[in-house]
Design a protein around this motif. Structure first.
Motif, PDB file in Angstrom:
ATOM      1  N   ASP A   3     -13.602  -9.389   6.253  1.00  0.00           N
ATOM      2  CA  ASP A   3     -14.075  -8.100   5.747  1.00  0.00           C
ATOM      3  C   ASP A   3     -15.600  -8.004   5.843  1.00  0.00           C
ATOM      4  N   ARG A  62      -6.558   0.371   3.012  1.00  0.00           N
ATOM      5  CA  ARG A  62      -7.958  -0.019   3.234  1.00  0.00           C
ATOM      6  C   ARG A  62      -8.782   1.253   3.423  1.00  0.00           C
ATOM      7  N   TYR A  81      -7.553   6.402   3.971  1.00  0.00           N
ATOM      8  CA  TYR A  81      -7.339   5.070   4.538  1.00  0.00           C
ATOM      9  C   TYR A  81      -7.567   5.042   6.041  1.00  0.00           C
TER      10      TYR A  81
END
Length: 189
Positions: free
Chosen positions: A6, A84, A107
């Motif tokens: 990430d 996400r 997302y």
């Protein structure tokens, strides 16, 4: 591990998104707009009809099914499951991003733009074996990069979307190869 990925994805996003030039904004917005793809799709359909004649119905149906599956899997299954946030919604980095247009849905993982364009480029190359279809990869890469440029997808969203599109194209190619095309054509007549 996921935390490290990430961080890398966010760092790469900030780097790539910072490579913006106002003169390119219109081009990137154009590449991301789905409606502008219609002339390209019509051209592709015309080429398929010219090359495959009666068999073109089967080829076109396989391609439409592939794009439909790609879009459904990425937008209706993966995005709601992964949840996400798009980079433009991520409060950790959105103030550092260049976002010339709106942000879109909540997302972003995975990019359906990327999945769909890479699926189309791959299936056409597999079915026809004509290297000219490799030019569609330039289009797919351009569309995918436009999503980063506009601040709506992380590089990881793009890469995973492209991989899903390519894998689905191989699956649909296997289906296409296993179809009894003569029988299918006869049924359509």
């Amino acid at each position: 591990m996921l935390e490290t990925l990430d961080k890398w994805d966010k760092a790469l996003m900030l780097y790539l998104n910072a490579l913006h030039y106002p003169a390119l904004d219109g081009t990137m917005i154009f590449l991301s707009a789905k409606a502008v793809w219609i002339p390209l799709y019509l051209l592709i359909i015309g080429i398929i009809i010219k090359i495959y004649r009666k068999k073109s119905v089967v080829v076109i149906l396989v391609i439409i099914s592939l794009i439909g599956a790609s879009d459904f899997i990425t937008s209706s299954i993966i995005k709601p499951l992964a949840k996400r946030e798009r980079p433009c919604h991520d409060t950790e980095i959105n103030s550092k991003l260049y976002i010339p247009i709106g942000c879109g849905g909540a997302y972003g993982f995975v990019s359906s733009h990327s999945a769909n364009t890479f699926a189309l480029a791959t299936i056409l190359l597999l079915i026809s074996r004509k290297k000219v279809w490799c030019l569609l990869y330039l289009w797919a890469f351009s569309v995918a990069y436009s999503r980063i440029y506009l601040g709506v997808h992380y590089p990881g969203d793009i890469i995973c979307g492209a991989l899903i599109g390519i894998i689905l194209a191989f699956v649909f190619y296997l289906i296409y190869k296993n179809l009894d095309t003569k029988a299918a054509i006869q049924r359509l007549q």
